[in-house]
Design an enzyme around this catalytic site. Sequence first.
Site, PDB file in Angstrom:
ATOM      1  N   TRP A   1     -19.066  -8.797   1.501  1.00  0.00           N
ATOM      2  CA  TRP A   1     -17.821  -8.134   1.862  1.00  0.00           C
ATOM      3  C   TRP A   1     -16.695  -9.109   2.196  1.00  0.00           C
ATOM      4  CZ3 TRP A   1     -20.371  -3.576   5.110  1.00  0.00           C
ATOM      5  CH2 TRP A   1     -21.097  -2.768   4.213  1.00  0.00           C
TER       6      TRP A   1
ATOM      7  N   ARG B   1       0.827  -1.221   0.000  1.00  0.00           N
ATOM      8  CA  ARG B   1       0.000   0.000   0.000  1.00  0.00           C
ATOM      9  C   ARG B   1       0.863   1.273   0.000  1.00  0.00           C
ATOM     10  NH1 ARG B   1      -3.876  -0.467   4.803  1.00  0.00           N
ATOM     11  NH2 ARG B   1      -2.099  -1.590   5.675  1.00  0.00           N
TER      12      ARG B   1
ATOM     13  N   ILE C   1     -28.310   3.606  15.105  1.00  0.00           N
ATOM     14  CA  ILE C   1     -28.114   2.457  14.214  1.00  0.00           C
ATOM     15  C   ILE C   1     -27.156   1.423  14.804  1.00  0.00           C
ATOM     16  CG2 ILE C   1     -27.511   1.823  11.825  1.00  0.00           C
ATOM     17  CD1 ILE C   1     -30.029   3.626  12.213  1.00  0.00           C
TER      18      ILE C   1
ATOM     19  N   ASP D   1     -28.197  -6.108  10.487  1.00  0.00           N
ATOM     20  CA  ASP D   1     -27.867  -5.123   9.451  1.00  0.00           C
ATOM     21  C   ASP D   1     -27.671  -5.781   8.096  1.00  0.00           C
ATOM     22  OD1 ASP D   1     -27.828  -2.936  11.203  1.00  0.00           O
ATOM     23  OD2 ASP D   1     -25.757  -3.363  11.798  1.00  0.00           O
TER      24      ASP D   1
ATOM     25  N   HIS E   1     -22.529  11.378   7.768  1.00  0.00           N
ATOM     26  CA  HIS E   1     -21.229  11.506   7.119  1.00  0.00           C
ATOM     27  C   HIS E   1     -20.606  12.875   7.251  1.00  0.00           C
ATOM     28  CE1 HIS E   1     -22.360   7.665   5.580  1.00  0.00           C
ATOM     29  NE2 HIS E   1     -21.095   7.475   5.284  1.00  0.00           N
TER      30      HIS E   1
ATOM     31  N   GLU F   1     -26.270  -4.134  -3.137  1.00  0.00           N
ATOM     32  CA  GLU F   1     -25.103  -4.217  -4.015  1.00  0.00           C
ATOM     33  C   GLU F   1     -24.840  -5.637  -4.522  1.00  0.00           C
ATOM     34  OE1 GLU F   1     -22.172  -2.789  -1.101  1.00  0.00           O
ATOM     35  OE2 GLU F   1     -20.978  -4.519  -1.625  1.00  0.00           O
TER      36      GLU F   1
ATOM     37  N   CYS G   1     -28.378   1.065   3.984  1.00  0.00           N
ATOM     38  CA  CYS G   1     -27.962   2.436   3.694  1.00  0.00           C
ATOM     39  C   CYS G   1     -27.302   2.590   2.332  1.00  0.00           C
ATOM     40  CB  CYS G   1     -27.010   2.931   4.773  1.00  0.00           C
ATOM     41  SG  CYS G   1     -25.687   1.808   5.173  1.00  0.00           S
TER      42      CYS G   1
ATOM     43  N   GLU H   1     -31.409   4.712   5.160  1.00  0.00           N
ATOM     44  CA  GLU H   1     -30.860   6.021   4.819  1.00  0.00           C
ATOM     45  C   GLU H   1     -31.790   6.760   3.859  1.00  0.00           C
ATOM     46  OE1 GLU H   1     -28.842   8.376   1.630  1.00  0.00           O
ATOM     47  OE2 GLU H   1     -29.498   6.307   1.445  1.00  0.00           O
TER      48      GLU H   1
HETATM   49  N1  GLN Z   1     -24.660  -1.324  13.053  1.00  0.00           N
HETATM   50  C1  GLN Z   1     -23.684  -0.784  12.165  1.00  0.00           C
HETATM   51  C2  GLN Z   1     -23.152   0.524  12.734  1.00  0.00           C
HETATM   52  O1  GLN Z   1     -23.879   1.240  13.323  1.00  0.00           O
HETATM   53  C3  GLN Z   1     -24.224  -0.548  10.779  1.00  0.00           C
HETATM   54  C4  GLN Z   1     -23.162  -0.056   9.830  1.00  0.00           C
HETATM   55  C5  GLN Z   1     -23.581   0.078   8.379  1.00  0.00           C
HETATM   56  O2  GLN Z   1     -24.729   0.232   8.050  1.00  0.00           O
HETATM   57  N2  GLN Z   1     -22.656   0.068   7.463  1.00  0.00           N
HETATM   58  O3  GLN Z   1     -22.009   0.851  12.570  1.00  0.00           O
HETATM   59 ZN    ZN Z   2     -25.660   2.140   7.481  1.00  0.00          ZN
END
Ligand code: GLN
Ligand code: ZN
Length: 754
Positions: free
Chosen positions: A560, A16, A430, A598, A693, A604, A642, A664
Amino acid sequence: MIKVASIGYPRIGPKRELKVALENFWKSDISEAELQTVAKDLRRKNWQTQKENGVDLISSNDFSFYDQVLDTICLLGAIPKRYKWDGKEVSLKTYFAMARGSQTSELDVPALEMTKWFDTNYHYLVPELSKDQAFQLSTNKPFEEFNEAKKYGFNTKPIILGPLSFLLLAKGLDGFKTINLLSKILPVYKEIIKKLSELGADWIQIDEPILVKDLDSQVVAQIKNTLNELKKSSGSSKILVATYFEDLNDEVKNEIFESDIDVVHLDLVRGNRNKSYVKNSKKQLSLGLIDGRNVWKADLQEKIEFIKNNTSGDIIIASSCPLLHTPYDLDLEQKVPQEIKRWLSFSKQKLQELNIIKNFINNNTHQTELKKNTDDVQDRKTSKLIHDNVVKDRIKIINKSITDRKSSYTQRAKVQKDIFSLPKYPTTTIGSFPQTSDVRQARAKFKRGEIDEKNYDKFLKEKTIDAIRKQEKIGIDVIVHGEFERNDMVEYFGEQLKGFTFTSSGFVQSYGSRCVKPPIIYGNVSRPKPMTVRWSKFAQDQTKQIVKGMLTGPITILQWSFVRDDQLRKNTAQEIAFAIRDEVQDLEKNGIRMIQIDEPALREGLPLKKKDWKEYLEWSVDCFKISSGVVKDETQIHTHMCYAEFEDIINSIAALDADVISIETSRSRMELLTAFEKFKYPNEIGPGVYDIHSPRVPTKDEMKELIKKASKLIDSKRIWVNPDCGLKTRGWPETTAALEKMVEAAKELRNETR
Ligand code: GLN
Ligand code: ZN
């Protein structure tokens, strides 16, 4: 004769190096010249590696300081007005302003929008094109890199993102169709090709991955002519058009095959139609034989058989897609157990695999290497590490008694309403709370053995209690434990599941300087013991309020990770789903009454072609339901999603049958909710009321407005109030301030609408 082509090599550096240099440059710790030196060195090493490992068509212009689409924006001079470009050769300053935004007194602008590159986890910067967009050749990058390589003695094959992909990946301002700019953009492309040809490029690669997607007939009708135009200016250079990530449908294939370009690259790993195009092909082909998106050793015997049975041997062979999506070099790997390492292949090893195929067929050499490959592949097939019959049997029976909740949502909602007695517009978050530097440092120290488990545990407990007290004080209705013990929402679970392994060196670029290190799923997945029960229970014991358990869903874990390729993805997902199901059941047994699973990556995983959506959505929804279906009516299942376009999959989101979804919407200004005008979402929903964000603290009134807007489309009795994602990237000051305002907003609305 068989030749090997590199159709794109990773660029972030084996260790990297580019990431480090970029971040130092952005901090002004190194100069532009120093950054350029690092880049130059990486390019030279990439060419050298390709040469040493038998590549005949070595690639150039696959290097990028940030993103290859951004490079193309610059190359074509398609820089949006707000970046105040002077029209000369695009500077690094303008380049990074588009990549990351700029906050100087001369230039105060946000970055270009970023989105996922096809169905990979790589993100590209989205070109913005206006109706009257002009194009002009505006950087010399491909020419300079070609010349640079030539100086070292490599005659490379420059790679250019093609006009169809560039236009169709771009966003047309005011909704106009970007493909209408084709006749305007082609002259610049022809100029680029002509120049490369004049510099002496034997080969020029034009990437057109967009051709694997569903295209409308207006586009299909222009493929052949476009490719012919490009070919016209190529002089004595050969043009290779690269398609990848899926197969081509018949119509598109015919257009390309009938054009004048010299070679077509086909992805032979994904999709199954491409294979049938190989036999008796009149067009010369580049066969994408080796998986460019995964880490497994290929079965070289099988590939050799395929070549022998389907070609006359006059072909190019390559990885299925650019190797951007595979880590650099397995030789650098320190962590993966030796037994598993022998099954793996990173970018450099993939070149070696191609080289073995080439030499075996061309010269009947490399027999020892081929034998070793066969042994390794065989070892993987029969390894005890992989196969677990209990897990295999478990996924054989998946029926409604496993996937469905005991009662319908309406009935569950009644039961839950009575026992939870939450106010109208209940508030929650969340899951994660700020991962401040003390949290990250403590984890790093624990991993290095500098603090012992007892002290690390004590630290995490203090953090958790602190987060709970803060939430109580703010007045949040449903509390979370804060996820301080987690490094990453997939890694945390992968580390505790059987069938997963982790690398020290397996980084792939996600965007810009950001890299991810996906876990490798190598075997049947199961959960040897509870993963989150201890922390959820600890948190619940600290407070009278309800604490939500927090899990990552099966599809997100799958998406992922590097997934095994020796069984269907679907089956691996089902195995993970059962592992999560076990966890859900244990959480319930231990008194956790709300459990969030989650699934931010559900969208995706959607296949590139629409015809494949239905099947994917069916099994992925089932996987979520395998995980969640086990609980009693009294236990409330939440989910979270999200940063995706949900409109396409809204029916499937409803089919998850979660009691509550948080989703989201704040960045897209509640655009999601317009989807609900047509589709009545049946269960409870928390549309994110502010964007996590940005450190900006939202005002109470703007959040109230959003909730009111949502209440017009969804029964207000079913609306929750929450931020739009986890808060781990934020600091505490803005987090508390924003949540206080959010709770006030909910409270005021309760009073106003009583
Ligand atoms: N529960 C996770 C958090 O709050 C959800 C993260 C995500 O949606 N990418 O970090
Ligand atoms: Zn999220």
